[in-house]
Design a protein around this motif. Sequence first.
Motif, PDB file in Angstrom:
ATOM      1  N   PHE A  73       0.861  -1.172   0.000  1.00 10.45           N
ATOM      2  CA  PHE A  73       0.000   0.000   0.000  1.00 10.45           C
ATOM      3  C   PHE A  73       0.903   1.230   0.000  1.00 10.45           C
ATOM      4  CE2 PHE A  73      -2.670  -3.299   1.796  1.00 10.45           C
ATOM      5  CZ  PHE A  73      -3.895  -3.095   1.160  1.00 10.45           C
ATOM      6  N   ILE A  74       0.791   2.062  -1.024  1.00  8.47           N
ATOM      7  CA  ILE A  74       1.585   3.272  -1.143  1.00  8.47           C
ATOM      8  C   ILE A  74       0.748   4.423  -0.594  1.00  8.47           C
ATOM      9  CG2 ILE A  74       2.966   4.700  -2.683  1.00  8.47           C
ATOM     10  CD1 ILE A  74       3.717   1.714  -2.652  1.00  8.47           C
ATOM     11  N   ILE A  75       1.252   5.093   0.442  1.00  6.61           N
ATOM     12  CA  ILE A  75       0.470   6.094   1.149  1.00  6.61           C
ATOM     13  C   ILE A  75       0.872   7.500   0.711  1.00  6.61           C
ATOM     14  CG2 ILE A  75      -0.341   6.873   3.394  1.00  6.61           C
ATOM     15  CD1 ILE A  75      -0.836   3.863   2.798  1.00  6.61           C
ATOM     16  N   LYS A  76      -0.072   8.193   0.082  1.00  8.88           N
ATOM     17  CA  LYS A  76       0.180   9.576  -0.329  1.00  8.88           C
ATOM     18  C   LYS A  76       0.101  10.521   0.882  1.00  8.88           C
ATOM     19  CE  LYS A  76      -1.276   9.766  -5.190  1.00  8.88           C
ATOM     20  NZ  LYS A  76      -2.049  10.594  -6.146  1.00  8.88           N
ATOM     21  N   LYS A  77       0.601  11.715   0.689  1.00  6.73           N
ATOM     22  CA  LYS A  77       0.576  12.730   1.736  1.00  6.73           C
ATOM     23  C   LYS A  77      -0.850  13.006   2.189  1.00  6.73           C
ATOM     24  CE  LYS A  77       2.373  17.337   2.802  1.00  6.73           C
ATOM     25  NZ  LYS A  77       3.115  18.507   2.281  1.00  6.73           N
ATOM     26  N   ASN A  78      -1.061  12.984   3.514  1.00  5.69           N
ATOM     27  CA  ASN A  78      -2.353  13.275   4.142  1.00  5.69           C
ATOM     28  C   ASN A  78      -3.442  12.254   3.823  1.00  5.69           C
ATOM     29  OD1 ASN A  78      -1.313  15.692   5.268  1.00  5.69           O
ATOM     30  ND2 ASN A  78      -1.742  16.791   3.367  1.00  5.69           N
ATOM     31  N   ALA A  79      -3.054  11.093   3.291  1.00  5.98           N
ATOM     32  CA  ALA A  79      -4.057  10.077   2.976  1.00  5.98           C
ATOM     33  C   ALA A  79      -4.610   9.423   4.238  1.00  5.98           C
ATOM     34  CB  ALA A  79      -3.460   9.012   2.053  1.00  5.98           C
ATOM     35  N   LEU A  80      -3.815   9.410   5.319  1.00  8.35           N
ATOM     36  CA  LEU A  80      -4.241   8.790   6.570  1.00  8.35           C
ATOM     37  C   LEU A  80      -4.283   9.825   7.686  1.00  8.35           C
ATOM     38  CD1 LEU A  80      -2.184   5.456   6.567  1.00  8.35           C
ATOM     39  CD2 LEU A  80      -4.593   5.747   5.971  1.00  8.35           C
ATOM     40  N   SER A  81      -5.209   9.636   8.600  1.00 16.58           N
ATOM     41  CA  SER A  81      -5.298  10.490   9.782  1.00 16.58           C
ATOM     42  C   SER A  81      -5.494   9.598  10.998  1.00 16.58           C
ATOM     43  CB  SER A  81      -6.464  11.477   9.654  1.00 16.58           C
ATOM     44  OG  SER A  81      -7.693  10.782   9.479  1.00 16.58           O
ATOM     45  N   ASN A  82      -5.278  10.168  12.180  1.00 14.55           N
ATOM     46  CA  ASN A  82      -5.442   9.405  13.413  1.00 14.55           C
ATOM     47  C   ASN A  82      -6.044  10.317  14.472  1.00 14.55           C
ATOM     48  OD1 ASN A  82      -4.994   6.893  14.905  1.00 14.55           O
ATOM     49  ND2 ASN A  82      -3.579   8.107  16.137  1.00 14.55           N
ATOM     50  N   GLU A  83      -6.970   9.795  15.238  1.00 18.61           N
ATOM     51  CA  GLU A  83      -7.657  10.604  16.241  1.00 18.61           C
ATOM     52  C   GLU A  83      -6.693  11.095  17.315  1.00 18.61           C
ATOM     53  OE1 GLU A  83     -10.784   8.181  17.671  1.00 18.61           O
ATOM     54  OE2 GLU A  83     -11.950   8.267  15.804  1.00 18.61           O
ATOM     55  N   GLU A  84      -5.713  10.260  17.653  1.00 19.31           N
ATOM     56  CA  GLU A  84      -4.767  10.605  18.707  1.00 19.31           C
ATOM     57  C   GLU A  84      -3.382  10.846  18.120  1.00 19.31           C
ATOM     58  OE1 GLU A  84      -2.936   8.750  22.877  1.00 19.31           O
ATOM     59  OE2 GLU A  84      -4.155   7.511  21.543  1.00 19.31           O
ATOM     60  N   LYS A  85      -2.812  12.018  18.381  1.00 20.90           N
ATOM     61  CA  LYS A  85      -1.438  12.304  17.981  1.00 20.90           C
ATOM     62  C   LYS A  85      -0.563  12.193  19.212  1.00 20.90           C
ATOM     63  CE  LYS A  85       1.358  15.432  15.171  1.00 20.90           C
ATOM     64  NZ  LYS A  85       1.373  16.650  14.338  1.00 20.90           N
ATOM     65  N   ILE A  86       0.261  11.180  19.241  1.00 25.26           N
ATOM     66  CA  ILE A  86       1.042  10.877  20.438  1.00 25.26           C
ATOM     67  C   ILE A  86       2.213  11.840  20.567  1.00 25.26           C
ATOM     68  CG2 ILE A  86       2.459   9.126  21.575  1.00 25.26           C
ATOM     69  CD1 ILE A  86       0.713   7.009  20.291  1.00 25.26           C
ATOM     70  N   LYS A  87       2.437  12.309  21.787  1.00 23.28           N
ATOM     71  CA  LYS A  87       3.567  13.189  22.080  1.00 23.28           C
ATOM     72  C   LYS A  87       4.664  12.363  22.722  1.00 23.28           C
ATOM     73  CE  LYS A  87       5.763  17.128  22.872  1.00 23.28           C
ATOM     74  NZ  LYS A  87       6.306  17.962  21.778  1.00 23.28           N
ATOM     75  N   TYR A  88       5.819  12.330  22.085  1.00 24.71           N
ATOM     76  CA  TYR A  88       6.953  11.562  22.594  1.00 24.71           C
ATOM     77  C   TYR A  88       7.917  12.505  23.313  1.00 24.71           C
ATOM     78  CZ  TYR A  88       5.095   8.209  19.220  1.00 24.71           C
ATOM     79  OH  TYR A  88       4.271   7.367  18.526  1.00 24.71           O
ATOM     80  N   LYS A  89       8.445  12.084  24.449  1.00 24.02           N
ATOM     81  CA  LYS A  89       9.370  12.934  25.203  1.00 24.02           C
ATOM     82  C   LYS A  89      10.298  12.084  26.056  1.00 24.02           C
ATOM     83  CE  LYS A  89       5.994  13.606  28.933  1.00 24.02           C
ATOM     84  NZ  LYS A  89       5.230  14.601  29.734  1.00 24.02           N
ATOM     85  N   ASN A  90      11.358  12.717  26.541  1.00 26.08           N
ATOM     86  CA  ASN A  90      12.243  12.089  27.519  1.00 26.08           C
ATOM     87  C   ASN A  90      12.651  13.149  28.540  1.00 26.08           C
ATOM     88  OD1 ASN A  90      14.502  13.574  26.507  1.00 26.08           O
ATOM     89  ND2 ASN A  90      14.892  11.988  24.973  1.00 26.08           N
ATOM     90  N   SER A  91      13.524  12.792  29.476  1.00 24.60           N
ATOM     91  CA  SER A  91      13.878  13.720  30.561  1.00 24.60           C
ATOM     92  C   SER A  91      15.228  14.407  30.347  1.00 24.60           C
ATOM     93  CB  SER A  91      13.902  12.965  31.901  1.00 24.60           C
ATOM     94  OG  SER A  91      14.849  11.904  31.866  1.00 24.60           O
ATOM     95  N   ASN A  92      15.841  14.245  29.175  1.00 23.15           N
ATOM     96  CA  ASN A  92      17.139  14.863  28.931  1.00 23.15           C
ATOM     97  C   ASN A  92      17.006  16.372  28.777  1.00 23.15           C
ATOM     98  OD1 ASN A  92      18.355  12.305  28.931  1.00 23.15           O
ATOM     99  ND2 ASN A  92      17.904  12.019  26.756  1.00 23.15           N
ATOM    100  N   GLU A  93      18.036  17.111  29.198  1.00 25.96           N
ATOM    101  CA  GLU A  93      17.940  18.578  29.242  1.00 25.96           C
ATOM    102  C   GLU A  93      18.440  19.289  27.996  1.00 25.96           C
ATOM    103  OE1 GLU A  93      21.651  20.469  31.427  1.00 25.96           O
ATOM    104  OE2 GLU A  93      20.766  18.942  32.729  1.00 25.96           O
ATOM    105  N   LEU A  94      19.405  18.722  27.290  1.00 27.14           N
ATOM    106  CA  LEU A  94      20.009  19.419  26.150  1.00 27.14           C
ATOM    107  C   LEU A  94      19.206  19.178  24.874  1.00 27.14           C
ATOM    108  CD1 LEU A  94      23.816  18.635  26.674  1.00 27.14           C
ATOM    109  CD2 LEU A  94      22.671  20.841  27.020  1.00 27.14           C
ATOM    110  N   SER A  95      18.877  20.244  24.177  1.00 29.47           N
ATOM    111  CA  SER A  95      18.247  20.092  22.867  1.00 29.47           C
ATOM    112  C   SER A  95      19.323  19.785  21.832  1.00 29.47           C
ATOM    113  CB  SER A  95      17.507  21.366  22.470  1.00 29.47           C
ATOM    114  OG  SER A  95      18.428  22.405  22.179  1.00 29.47           O
ATOM    115  N   ARG A  96      18.928  19.138  20.755  1.00 26.65           N
ATOM    116  CA  ARG A  96      19.879  18.839  19.678  1.00 26.65           C
ATOM    117  C   ARG A  96      20.441  20.120  19.085  1.00 26.65           C
ATOM    118  NH1 ARG A  96      16.691  16.010  16.951  1.00 26.65           N
ATOM    119  NH2 ARG A  96      15.850  17.870  15.948  1.00 26.65           N
ATOM    120  N   GLU A  97      19.596  21.135  18.947  1.00 29.79           N
ATOM    121  CA  GLU A  97      20.044  22.397  18.377  1.00 29.79           C
ATOM    122  C   GLU A  97      21.127  23.039  19.250  1.00 29.79           C
ATOM    123  OE1 GLU A  97      18.139  26.204  16.069  1.00 29.79           O
ATOM    124  OE2 GLU A  97      16.890  25.146  17.525  1.00 29.79           O
TER     125      GLU A  97
END
Length: 376
Positions: free
Chosen positions: A163-187
Amino acid sequence: MQASLLVEQLQSLGCDFFCGVPDSQLRAFCDCIISKYGISEKHIIATNEGSCTAIAAGHFLATGRVPVVYMQNSGIGNAVNPIASLLNRRVYGIPCVFIVGWRGEPGLHDEPQHVFQGMVTIKLLDDMEISTFVLDTDTTKEDLQNKINEFRPLLSDGKSVAFIIKKNALSNEEKIKYKNSNELSREKIINHITAVSGDDAIISTTGKSSRELFEARENNLQPHKCDFLTVGSMGHSLSIALGVALNKPKTQVWCIDGDAAALMHMGTMALVGSNKPKNMIHCVINNASHESVGGMPTVSDDIDFVKIAKGCGYPNAVCVNNAKDLDKALKDAKKRQALSFIEIKASISSRADLGRPTTTAIENKEKFMEFLSQQK
């Protein structure tokens, strides 16, 4: 279409195992799978797409049930070998359902590394005898069900489908927020690296790392000539850096790597450790996530990069998690003139207004080669 509907239709085929490498185009699908299965025996986030395909084959051998492998279309290259020499009906005839995010779709603007890949995506799958179906924003539930029914006998015959998925072809009710406890940003980490590296050569990995390096130079009114921004070829920045370091032994070469990229082709670390270029510094920014494509976790929290580096032959390897220790590690590596490895623990974060390089990949290559031509 809701991603959960696609998952339900896959389950109607008897699919109960998912393995993949995350993709921003598949964010809704990935979040849906995480919500349903988490990281478990039903769902594995693998290090590269070839591994996904082989793990899926093992699942089929053990259960007789058809597996699902998801990936960005750029990952098809990693999967070609196991698809052609393991799954194919002329070899073992192991069926698999592929879910492929279509970056670089013809007619849509995308980043340069996706343009050609997007052009040849369907042809590559056709050439490997994988039947395809494109999911678009107007694909209906009935369209999907009809295609599932068409694919059912193919899978029973040991063939694979995609199944080839085009841009915006799929949506999801829940957008999960991923995080950790590290202090330094990559930038922030990248700004510290550029402050210490000076006019040394830098090869940065694909994704937001290269975007942030470009912006760091812009904000500091520095030229970009010292930097090679690896906008594609995830996992290969370290190999590029090794090639440069071996041919410019008097030039200090920094590789800004990510944990997901380092995992993807970790064998390169063994090659670097064996060659031990004295002019090379390998920095792995570890936020234990595929942050550039949504933040889904990697296995980097469960492994020891420093022990791996030392086991591969790096004579110097440290892990830091704060600005003070980072600066010390960077300065020590710059002055010691010996192969060095620095793992830097990072948060899962980036600016919403993070820009993209305003120069082309060709311009980046030409400026970088001109810079190297002036080095010994």
